[in-house]
Design a protein around this motif. Structure first.
Motif, PDB file in Angstrom:
ATOM      1  N   TRP A  38       0.826  -1.214   0.000  1.00  0.00           N
ATOM      2  CA  TRP A  38       0.000   0.000   0.000  1.00  0.00           C
ATOM      3  C   TRP A  38       0.859   1.262   0.000  1.00  0.00           C
ATOM      4  O   TRP A  38       0.506   2.254  -0.648  1.00  0.00           O
ATOM      5  N   ASP A  39       1.972   1.234   0.708  1.00  0.00           N
ATOM      6  CA  ASP A  39       2.854   2.409   0.742  1.00  0.00           C
ATOM      7  C   ASP A  39       3.373   2.740  -0.650  1.00  0.00           C
ATOM      8  O   ASP A  39       3.459   3.919  -1.028  1.00  0.00           O
ATOM      9  N   GLU A  40       3.715   1.712  -1.430  1.00  0.00           N
ATOM     10  CA  GLU A  40       4.190   1.949  -2.797  1.00  0.00           C
ATOM     11  C   GLU A  40       3.069   2.522  -3.653  1.00  0.00           C
ATOM     12  O   GLU A  40       3.298   3.402  -4.493  1.00  0.00           O
ATOM     13  N   LEU A  41       1.848   2.045  -3.438  1.00  0.00           N
ATOM     14  CA  LEU A  41       0.699   2.565  -4.181  1.00  0.00           C
ATOM     15  C   LEU A  41       0.502   4.051  -3.885  1.00  0.00           C
ATOM     16  O   LEU A  41       0.302   4.857  -4.803  1.00  0.00           O
ATOM     17  N   GLU A  42       0.589   4.438  -2.617  1.00  0.00           N
ATOM     18  CA  GLU A  42       0.442   5.850  -2.245  1.00  0.00           C
ATOM     19  C   GLU A  42       1.578   6.691  -2.819  1.00  0.00           C
ATOM     20  O   GLU A  42       1.358   7.820  -3.267  1.00  0.00           O
ATOM     21  N   GLU A  43       2.785   6.133  -2.818  1.00  0.00           N
ATOM     22  CA  GLU A  43       3.936   6.864  -3.362  1.00  0.00           C
ATOM     23  C   GLU A  43       3.773   7.093  -4.862  1.00  0.00           C
ATOM     24  O   GLU A  43       4.051   8.187  -5.368  1.00  0.00           O
ATOM     25  N   LEU A  44       3.311   6.075  -5.584  1.00  0.00           N
ATOM     26  CA  LEU A  44       3.070   6.224  -7.016  1.00  0.00           C
ATOM     27  C   LEU A  44       1.985   7.263  -7.287  1.00  0.00           C
ATOM     28  O   LEU A  44       2.123   8.106  -8.173  1.00  0.00           O
ATOM     29  N   ALA A  45       0.903   7.197  -6.519  1.00  0.00           N
ATOM     30  CA  ALA A  45      -0.183   8.161  -6.687  1.00  0.00           C
ATOM     31  C   ALA A  45       0.305   9.576  -6.463  1.00  0.00           C
ATOM     32  O   ALA A  45      -0.032  10.498  -7.219  1.00  0.00           O
TER      33      ALA A  45
END
Length: 243
Positions: free
Chosen positions: A69-76
């Motif tokens: 999830w952290d990577e998803l937020e970083e990409l967003a």
């Protein structure tokens, strides 16, 4: 934002693409996240060619090969996207540590997708046990069962539910069962050869099961609206638009 997790050791890609496409036709902004250990979405939308992770395709936004999830937020954040602005976010994952337990438990829906094959059953039971031990969280009564490719709908449902019940897991509501139908296989081949998604050619029982999941996000649909979703022109091809 309605966040839904789909967990399961079986072929659920067409189901997810169909549901996301139908929701997009209802004017909802949809994000489909492929967080599987062996990513599949980048081959369906062709982002493996350009190595992009985030793209717009078939009327929805897609993210491929995300670890957590952290990577998803970083990409967003890198694309100046607020995840909260999506109407629906679907997470397809087999990673027990994709997100914190509270995010998983508090999600709008948590689906465990299952077939009757023993390898699928036992891989899912292993995931459930590992998740519970890792996060010190009980999942009984917190999951919705989806049973795919049922040859004998009633018997396969009884078998799968019986095994999961014996292991201490009960569905939050009645299981969604998608019977085996050769026309689904034909539809998948059509999608791949024609380079687009065509939800109208899947089996009637499959579309009825998809409707249950769509309505759990959107709300009750009149038959006229549902038929309109089926007949709409296709929204795109394997070719995608970079964000």
């Amino acid at each position: 934002m309605k966040l839904s997790y789909f967990v399961g050791a079986c072929d659920k890609s067409d189901m997810l693409l169909g549901i996301c496409t139908l929701l997009s036709r209802l004017n909802r902004r949809v994000l489909l996240v492929d967080a599987m250990s062996s990513p599949w979405l980048k081959y369906r939308n062709q982002t493996w060619l350009t190595k992009e992770k985030w793209s717009h395709w078939n009327g929805i936004d897609t993210v491929s090969a995300v670890m957590n999830w952290d990577e998803l937020e970083e990409l967003a954040s890198g694309y100046n996207i607020q995840l909260s602005e999506y109407d629906d976010i679907f997470i397809d994952t087999d990673r027990v540590a994709f997100s914190e337990a509270n995010l998983f438990i508090e999600a709008h829906a948590r689906y465990i997708v299952q077939t009757v094959e023993s390898h699928s059953l036992h891989r899912n039971l292993e995931w459930l046990t590992t998740f519970s031990l890792l996060h010190d969280t009980k999942l009984d009564g917190k999951l919705q069962f989806i049973i795919l490719h049922a040859v004998d709908k009633e018997q396969d449902q009884l078998y799968v539910e019986g095994l999961l019940h014996t292991s201490g897991y009960h569905s939050v509501s009645e299981s969604v069962v998608i019977p085996y139908d050769e026309s689904d296989w034909t539809a998948k081949m059509h999608n791949e050869t024609e380079d687009m998604i065509n939800v109208s050619i899947y089996a009637r029982a499959t579309k009825l099961a998809w409707r249950k999941i769509v309505e759990s996000n959107f709300g009750p649909l009149a038959d006229k609206v549902w038929r309109h979703c089926m007949k709409q022109p296709q929204k795109g091809t394997w070719l995608h638009n970079a964000m």
